[in-house]
Design an enzyme around this catalytic site. Structure first.
Site, PDB file in Angstrom:
ATOM      1  N   HIS A  12       9.463  33.978  -1.100  1.00 18.41           N
ATOM      2  CA  HIS A  12       9.273  35.053  -2.072  1.00 18.41           C
ATOM      3  C   HIS A  12       9.228  36.434  -1.422  1.00 18.41           C
ATOM      4  O   HIS A  12       9.369  37.445  -2.106  1.00 18.41           O
ATOM      5  CB  HIS A  12       8.013  34.798  -2.929  1.00 18.41           C
ATOM      6  CG  HIS A  12       6.709  35.020  -2.224  1.00 18.41           C
ATOM      7  ND1 HIS A  12       5.948  33.990  -1.717  1.00 18.41           N
ATOM      8  CD2 HIS A  12       6.016  36.150  -1.957  1.00 18.41           C
ATOM      9  CE1 HIS A  12       4.843  34.471  -1.180  1.00 18.41           C
ATOM     10  NE2 HIS A  12       4.865  35.785  -1.313  1.00 18.41           N
ATOM     11  N   ASP A  54       8.767  27.453  -0.701  1.00 18.94           N
ATOM     12  CA  ASP A  54       8.522  28.882  -0.523  1.00 18.94           C
ATOM     13  C   ASP A  54       8.598  29.295   0.948  1.00 18.94           C
ATOM     14  O   ASP A  54       7.777  30.056   1.440  1.00 18.94           O
ATOM     15  CB  ASP A  54       7.165  29.293  -1.115  1.00 18.94           C
ATOM     16  CG  ASP A  54       7.014  30.810  -1.228  1.00 18.94           C
ATOM     17  OD1 ASP A  54       8.044  31.496  -1.341  1.00 18.94           O
ATOM     18  OD2 ASP A  54       5.868  31.293  -1.180  1.00 18.94           O
ATOM     19  N   SER A  99       1.674  37.837   2.862  1.00 13.84           N
ATOM     20  CA  SER A  99       2.554  36.692   2.660  1.00 13.84           C
ATOM     21  C   SER A  99       3.548  36.561   3.800  1.00 13.84           C
ATOM     22  O   SER A  99       4.208  37.527   4.175  1.00 13.84           O
ATOM     23  CB  SER A  99       3.311  36.842   1.338  1.00 13.84           C
ATOM     24  OG  SER A  99       2.446  36.720   0.245  1.00 13.84           O
TER      25      SER A  99
END
Length: 341
Positions: free
Chosen positions: A82, A112, A186
């Site tokens: 992402h 992911d 992230s």
């Protein structure tokens, strides 16, 4: 283990100013140079505000930011899918200030994860922990670039392992930690007290923007698997059988006169035409009891179990099928194919 320091060894231990202090600085120094800042450039269609309808809408360019980890000296970088999703270019900034464009090696949206590569000399690859060694209560550190700021380190413990069904990804086996992970973290590193990589920071659970002490990281075992698959095959190859399964509730179990002593039942709600399940004779409303002789407790378990096998394998499904005289058990063996994108 942390290093033990004293302010002045010659002083007596009665002085509060000179009590021993534990520090993890050496462990953090091992990992920090490997955690990078990733800047992405994306194009998104903008709404056409022109009164002339035949005029094409223009693309709007936007930038985004996340973190990544150098996992090899030849420049491989692991990050979250992402972070780079929809981007047309990637700029990587190292802790020492060097900046370089990156190329996309491959992605795996179901976990992911994504793999980038940069071309630079003297790249600091992060030490990687042995697999299956993380335990609840271990001290951990999250290293990343929250809110686009310079690199930050936060500390916590492993709160839980094997967290699933969080709807953060299709395949989930998260490490839960109370080390603060915020937007921009992230793709960053979750490391142990030796400075070894144990997970890729992925998300946090909060009704507000800030972290509330419930954050999640993809374990190194899953990251290693995805990396090897992308490098060897260009993608992650998973088995697929072609069913959609749902869990029966207590009312449905009672109406079907099933054994209430068994806590859960999973039934087939849909079968893809000409799929392995269809060709093997599985039917809608079949109740799946075991797959590969493993007791089935919920639909995601089937999804993950089937995906863990390679295409070409015949996988045994034991099901209960209803007839006018009641249920009877049968065994069917669909031959898996590769999961469609």
């Amino acid at each position: 283990m942390p290093e033990l320091y004293t302010s002045n060894p010659s002083h007596t231990s009665n002085s509060k100013m000179h009590q021993p202090v534990y520090s993890y600085a050496d462990a953090i120094d091992r990992a920090r140079p490997s955690v990078v800042n990733i800047f992405t450039l994306k194009s998104t269609p903008s709404q056409n505000s022109s009164r002339f309808r035949f005029q094409r809408p223009r693309n709007r360019t936007s930038t985004d930011q996340g973190s990544g980890i150098i996992i090899s000296e030849n420049g491989l970088i692991i990050t979250n899918y992402h972070v780079i999703e929809g981007a047309r270019s990637f700029l990587v900034e190292l802790l020492d200030g060097r900046r370089v464009d990156a190329k996309l090696v491959g992605t795996d949206a179901p976990t992911d994860l994504a793999l980038l590569k940069i071309e630079l000399e003297n790249l600091p690859a992060i030490p990687i922990a042995p697999e299956n060694m993380s335990r609840v209560g271990d001290v951990v550190f999250a290293i990343g670039h929250p809110y686009g700021a310079s690199q930050t380190v936060t500390m916590g413990i492993i709160s839980a392992t094997g967290r699933k069904y969080l709807r953060l990804a299709q395949y989930e086996d998260f490490i839960q930690t109370d080390a603060a992970i915020n937007p921009g973290n992230s793709g960053g590193a979750l490391v142990n007290a030796k400075g070894e990589l144990i997970g890729i920071a992925s998300g946090f659970f909060s009704e507000q923007v800030r972290s509330d002490g419930i954050a999640f990281a993809i374990p190194i075992e899953l990251s290693n698997f995805v990396t090897e698959e992308i490098l060897n095959n260009g993608r992650v190859i998973r088995g697929w059988v072609g069913i959609t399964a749902v869990e029966l509730n207590i009312r449905q179990i009672s109406e079907l006169n099933l054994n209430l002593a068994q806590p859960q039942y999973v039934t087939i709600a849909r079968i893809e035409p000409n799929s392995p399940a269809d060709l093997a004779g599985l039917k809608v409303n079949d109740i799946i009891t075991r797959v590969d002789n493993k007791l089935i407790r919920n639909p995601p378990q089937i999804f993950e179990l089937v995906a863990s096998y390679r295409p070409g394998l015949e996988l045994e499904f034991r099901v209960l099928r209803k007839t006018p005289r009641g249920y009877y058990e049968l065994s069917l063996n669909p031959k898996l194919i590769e999961r469609p994108n």
